[in-house]
Motif scaffolding. Structure first.
Motif, PDB file in Angstrom:
ATOM      1  N   SER A   9       0.842  -1.278   0.063  1.00  0.00           N
ATOM      2  CA  SER A   9       0.018   0.044   0.182  1.00  0.00           C
ATOM      3  C   SER A   9       0.817   1.256  -0.082  1.00  0.00           C
ATOM      4  N   GLY A  10       2.292   1.253   0.512  1.00  0.00           N
ATOM      5  CA  GLY A  10       3.031   2.465   0.512  1.00  0.00           C
ATOM      6  C   GLY A  10       3.674   2.587  -0.666  1.00  0.00           C
ATOM      7  N   LEU A  11       4.572   1.660  -1.163  1.00  0.00           N
ATOM      8  CA  LEU A  11       5.234   1.727  -2.490  1.00  0.00           C
ATOM      9  C   LEU A  11       4.353   1.291  -3.505  1.00  0.00           C
ATOM     10  N   ARG A  12       3.302   0.529  -3.272  1.00  0.00           N
ATOM     11  CA  ARG A  12       2.454   0.110  -4.325  1.00  0.00           C
ATOM     12  C   ARG A  12       3.185  -0.666  -5.370  1.00  0.00           C
ATOM     13  N   LEU A  13       3.944  -1.596  -4.861  1.00  0.00           N
ATOM     14  CA  LEU A  13       4.832  -2.439  -5.706  1.00  0.00           C
ATOM     15  C   LEU A  13       4.009  -3.620  -6.429  1.00  0.00           C
ATOM     16  N   TRP A  14       3.115  -4.069  -5.346  1.00  0.00           N
ATOM     17  CA  TRP A  14       1.954  -5.256  -6.015  1.00  0.00           C
ATOM     18  C   TRP A  14       0.661  -4.840  -5.386  1.00  0.00           C
ATOM     19  N   THR A  15      -0.324  -5.517  -6.203  1.00  0.00           N
ATOM     20  CA  THR A  15      -1.835  -5.358  -5.781  1.00  0.00           C
ATOM     21  C   THR A  15      -2.205  -6.174  -4.505  1.00  0.00           C
ATOM     22  N   ASP A  16      -3.222  -5.642  -4.040  1.00  0.00           N
ATOM     23  CA  ASP A  16      -3.759  -6.144  -2.719  1.00  0.00           C
ATOM     24  C   ASP A  16      -4.322  -7.483  -2.737  1.00  0.00           C
ATOM     25  N   ALA A  17      -4.787  -7.947  -3.948  1.00  0.00           N
ATOM     26  CA  ALA A  17      -5.403  -9.270  -4.136  1.00  0.00           C
ATOM     27  C   ALA A  17      -5.296 -10.060  -5.493  1.00  0.00           C
TER      28      ALA A  17
ATOM     29  N   ASN B 119      -7.620 -12.208  -1.160  1.00  0.00           N
ATOM     30  CA  ASN B 119      -6.947 -10.825  -0.762  1.00  0.00           C
ATOM     31  C   ASN B 119      -5.471 -11.360   0.158  1.00  0.00           C
ATOM     32  N   LEU B 120      -4.709 -10.752  -0.132  1.00  0.00           N
ATOM     33  CA  LEU B 120      -3.046 -11.002   0.115  1.00  0.00           C
ATOM     34  C   LEU B 120      -2.790 -10.256   1.513  1.00  0.00           C
ATOM     35  N   SER B 121      -3.587  -9.695   2.474  1.00  0.00           N
ATOM     36  CA  SER B 121      -3.314  -9.153   3.441  1.00  0.00           C
ATOM     37  C   SER B 121      -2.819 -10.209   4.492  1.00  0.00           C
TER      38      SER B 121
ATOM     39  N   LYS C 232     -13.278 -12.066  -1.429  1.00  0.00           N
ATOM     40  CA  LYS C 232     -11.722 -12.362  -1.434  1.00  0.00           C
ATOM     41  C   LYS C 232     -11.398 -12.062   0.074  1.00  0.00           C
ATOM     42  N   LEU C 233     -12.033 -11.425   0.932  1.00  0.00           N
ATOM     43  CA  LEU C 233     -11.778 -11.147   2.376  1.00  0.00           C
ATOM     44  C   LEU C 233     -12.054 -12.668   3.126  1.00  0.00           C
ATOM     45  N   THR C 234     -13.262 -13.146   2.961  1.00  0.00           N
ATOM     46  CA  THR C 234     -13.597 -14.531   3.598  1.00  0.00           C
ATOM     47  C   THR C 234     -12.594 -15.662   3.178  1.00  0.00           C
TER      48      THR C 234
ATOM     49  N   PRO D 261       4.044 -10.920  -6.086  1.00  0.00           N
ATOM     50  CA  PRO D 261       4.973 -10.777  -4.799  1.00  0.00           C
ATOM     51  C   PRO D 261       4.080 -11.196  -3.760  1.00  0.00           C
ATOM     52  N   GLY D 262       2.926 -10.450  -3.597  1.00  0.00           N
ATOM     53  CA  GLY D 262       1.937 -10.907  -2.529  1.00  0.00           C
ATOM     54  C   GLY D 262       1.729 -12.178  -2.130  1.00  0.00           C
ATOM     55  N   VAL D 263       1.511 -13.075  -3.326  1.00  0.00           N
ATOM     56  CA  VAL D 263       1.389 -14.524  -2.952  1.00  0.00           C
ATOM     57  C   VAL D 263       2.277 -15.265  -2.560  1.00  0.00           C
ATOM     58  N   ALA D 264       3.465 -14.852  -2.994  1.00  0.00           N
ATOM     59  CA  ALA D 264       4.825 -15.491  -2.486  1.00  0.00           C
ATOM     60  C   ALA D 264       4.988 -15.433  -1.347  1.00  0.00           C
ATOM     61  N   LEU D 265       4.800 -14.272  -0.688  1.00  0.00           N
ATOM     62  CA  LEU D 265       4.822 -13.556   0.588  1.00  0.00           C
ATOM     63  C   LEU D 265       3.897 -14.212   1.518  1.00  0.00           C
ATOM     64  N   LEU D 266       2.846 -14.200   1.053  1.00  0.00           N
ATOM     65  CA  LEU D 266       1.751 -14.952   1.871  1.00  0.00           C
ATOM     66  C   LEU D 266       2.126 -16.394   2.079  1.00  0.00           C
ATOM     67  N   ALA D 267       2.595 -17.092   1.069  1.00  0.00           N
ATOM     68  CA  ALA D 267       3.087 -18.416   1.417  1.00  0.00           C
ATOM     69  C   ALA D 267       4.112 -18.635   2.143  1.00  0.00           C
ATOM     70  N   LEU D 268       5.061 -17.615   2.239  1.00  0.00           N
ATOM     71  CA  LEU D 268       6.066 -17.622   3.200  1.00  0.00           C
ATOM     72  C   LEU D 268       5.526 -17.458   4.584  1.00  0.00           C
ATOM     73  N   LEU D 269       4.567 -16.643   4.488  1.00  0.00           N
ATOM     74  CA  LEU D 269       3.990 -16.439   5.842  1.00  0.00           C
ATOM     75  C   LEU D 269       3.235 -17.457   6.413  1.00  0.00           C
ATOM     76  N   GLY D 270       2.541 -18.356   5.638  1.00  0.00           N
ATOM     77  CA  GLY D 270       2.136 -19.468   6.165  1.00  0.00           C
ATOM     78  C   GLY D 270       3.040 -20.270   6.817  1.00  0.00           C
TER      79      GLY D 270
END
Length: 662
Positions: free
Chosen positions: A193-201, A218-220, A566-568, A643-652
């Protein structure tokens, strides 16, 4: 409703003795606990405000507040468990107030009654609603905390965290888990959201014949953390509501409406949800709120009777506090004296009538609004307290009871003001705002009082600190809302804010109040939602009669129908992660493990960064000479969602690894 949820060894007359006996007096309210409590209440209120506007749901901050308190106070001389409990009591009150504010106050802006968040009126509504929530839970404490055999699962978990913190071994590791989660969540939010390098979903839809089928995630990290905290059963129910709304009702509605005229099928799906499906969620939430009232009617009536039932002879000074001197644990029975409650109550009523007079010039209508507010606030505080005892304050049906308040008070004001009155929707929302704050505080307060019962706290001191949390939250929430509105926008998309914080509850309240007075509410869709809720209630009752542990709370399903899919889906992903951790956990439940604290840190970190990166844009709006938003490098995210998908996988993977760090 309480079948399978009673806990004989933690509730009612069979509760274990408190950790600190009643005859032992330890410092509770101290200068350092007051300062720390006010700071944490403000920070957690802002974080929960962001989460609620973004995701449409909030989570309890009692456990993170307890961990932070223990970690900070241990650097001072002789901290004790009661002082830590006092800090978490006030801090969790601040975040609970945020739910009441963000579900209703932005609706006044969306409705057009306010052109911006009015600071002093928001402070006044927050203070009155939060204070009434504290006052109403004082007479309910004995009925719902002391006598009712309710689990208060989050209150029990907080007491266990405080108890574990009496040792020296785990506090540093707990703090590391919390801070690590905050850093990870904040970094991901800053990049997206700050640098807007990838989308939120990652999302999309396809045209299938005459209709569309939509899917998204959603990738939050905060949403995944919410699912991790509430667990797989609740996450499944919320996701099930999303499946009903987006994968069943939306395609059927699209087929009924005929071929789409939108160029993009995703736009078609969003339009159908916005104009049709969310009203089905409104009907389901309305029935769910009324059903909740029916379920707790016995507990509410019992609490009212206890207000007039003497417990035994007592000296005058103690009798004013409603304490039985025949009991040896006198300190742990002392509530705030009744005359203080009465004085504060009268002050609240006079203050809220002044605010109501800014909307309606007639004094008698303002008085009618205040009367309706008081009745609804007490009933729904009781509902929220009872639900917190059953399933925890994070699962409290605050939005459901607010919807019921809007429907009932709008009907009353329609009789008093007439249909089409321009001030009617705003007047309805101001009543609902106070009731929503009171209900949010009611559940959280009784949960904290349950924690206090288990650790041996003094109730009246907890009640004072709950008011401290209300004050801190009320002062910080208006500027937080203003910052978020300037940076992201709140409610429907606009040219300036094409992807705003959806504020699902506030948008719902605005449409509902406007529709009631304009007479253009699509009642056939609301009725469909109501009938769907009746069917869900019948199914849930069959599960209860069969003794099944899995239940289907109607308000959770209704929320899933109303929220973006996407939130649920992100919440469901978090629930699945928590289930995997529980399945592999060998040394204890996730509830007291580092995974929960890391998840709480993810929420806090994302929310705080989301607020901080809004500051430059807000300053730019006030002083254009400062230039544009310094963080945004590009207008369109160049890397897409991956990038958000990859980071979310690492987060899991990281949350899975937390089970080895006990």
């Amino acid at each position: 409703m309480s079948d399978g949820l009673a806990s004989p060894d933690t509730s009612g007359p069979h509760a274990p003795p408190p950790i600190v006996p009643a005859h032992v007096r330890l410092p509770e309210i101290t200068p350092r606990s007051l300062l720390l409590a006010g700071l944490l209440a403000a920070v957690l209120a802002g974080a929960n405000a962001y989460l609620g506007l973004f995701a449409g749901m909030t989570v309890s901050a009692s456990i993170p507040a307890a961990v932070l308190s223990m970690s900070i106070l241990r650097w001072f001389k002789r901290p004790n468990i009661l002082e830590n409990n006092i800090v978490q009591t006030a801090a969790s009150s601040g975040e609970a107030l945020a739910a009441g504010v963000i579900f209703t106050i932005p609706a006044l802006v969306i409705l057009g009654a306010w052109d911006r968040v009015d600071y002093w009126q928001t402070v006044g509504v927050s203070l009155v609603g939060g204070t009434l929530g504290v006052l109403f839970t004082v007479p309910l404490r004995r009925a719902l905390v002391m006598d009712a055999r309710l689990r208060f699962p989050e209150g029990l978990a907080t007491a266990e965290v405080l108890k574990a913190g009496m040792g020296e071994g785990n506090r540093a590791a707990d703090l590391r888990s919390l801070v690590s989660g905050a850093l990870v969540g904040g970094a991901m939010k800053f990049g997206e959201s700050g640098l807007r390098l990838w989308t939120d979903a990652v999302e999309g839809a396809v045209q299938v014949g005459r209709t569309v089928v939509y899917g998204g995630l959603n990738l939050s990290p905060a949403l995944v953390a919410v699912g991790f905290i509430i667990g797989l059963p609740t996450a499944t129910v919320v996701f099930g509501g999303g499946v009903i709304g987006w994968l069943v009702l939306l395609p059927l509605d699209g087929w009924w409406e005929g071929p789409a005229t939108d160029v993009n099928p995703t736009v078609t799906a969003r339009r159908l949800w916005s104009t049709h499906i969310r009203y089905v969620g409104i009907g389901a939430m309305l029935v769910g709120g009324l059903w909740t009232l029916r379920q707790v009617r016995g507990a509410v009536w019992s609490s009212l009777l206890r207000l007039h039932r003497p417990e035994g002879p007592a000296p005058p000074a103690i009798a004013r506090a409603g304490v039985d001197t025949e009991r040896p644990d006198l300190r742990t029975e002392l509530d705030t004296p009744g005359w203080i409650l009465l004085v504060v109550f009268i002050a609240c009523i006079l203050g809220i009538m002044l605010i109501y007079r800014t909307i309606v010039p007639q004094a008698w209508i303002a008085g009618l609004m205040a009367l309706a507010m008081v009745i609804a606030a007490f009933l729904f505080s009781s509902v929220a307290g009872y639900m917190a005892g059953l399933v925890g304050s994070s699962s409290n049906p605050v939005s459901g009871v607010t919807i019921a308040t809007i429907m009932l008070t709008a009907g009353l004001l329609l009789l008093a003001m007439g249909p089409g009155h321009p001030a009617g929707p705003a007047a309805t929302l101001l009543i609902a705002a106070v009731v929503c704050c009171a209900a949010a505080m009611g559940g959280d307060n009784l949960q904290d009082l349950k924690t206090g019962q288990l650790v041996g706290a003094t109730p009246w001191k907890q009640q004072i600190m709950q008011l401290v949390g209300v004050g801190a939250g009320a002062l910080v929430l208006p500027p937080v809302l203003s910052l978020l509105q300037a940076k992201y926008g709140i409610g429907p998309p606009t040219d300036l804010h094409p992807q705003p914080l959806s504020a699902p509850q506030a948008t719902l309240m605005a449409h509902l109040s406007r529709g009631m007075f304009a007479g253009d509410l699509p009642w056939h869709l609301v009725t469909l939602g109501a009938l769907l809720a009746v069917g869900i209630i019948a199914l849930d009752q069959r599960l209860s009669a069969a003794g099944r542990s899995f239940r289907i709370p109607v308000l959770a399903v209704a929320l899933g129908i109303y929220l973006p899919f996407k939130l649920t889906a992100a919440v469901m992903l978090g629930g699945l992660l928590q289930h995997l951790v529980r399945r592999n956990e060998r040394k204890g439940p996730v509830m007291d493990g580092p995974g929960l604290l890391a998840a709480a840190g993810l929420i806090t970190g994302e929310a705080l960064i989301g607020i901080l990166i809004a500051v430059p844009l807000a300053l730019t709006a006030a002083w254009p000479s400062l230039g544009a938003d310094p963080f945004r490098l590009v207008d369109v995210p160049p890397l897409g969602p991956w990038p958000g998908v990859a980071l979310l996988a690492l987060l899991g993977w990281w949350l899975q690894r937390m089970r080895f760090r006990r």
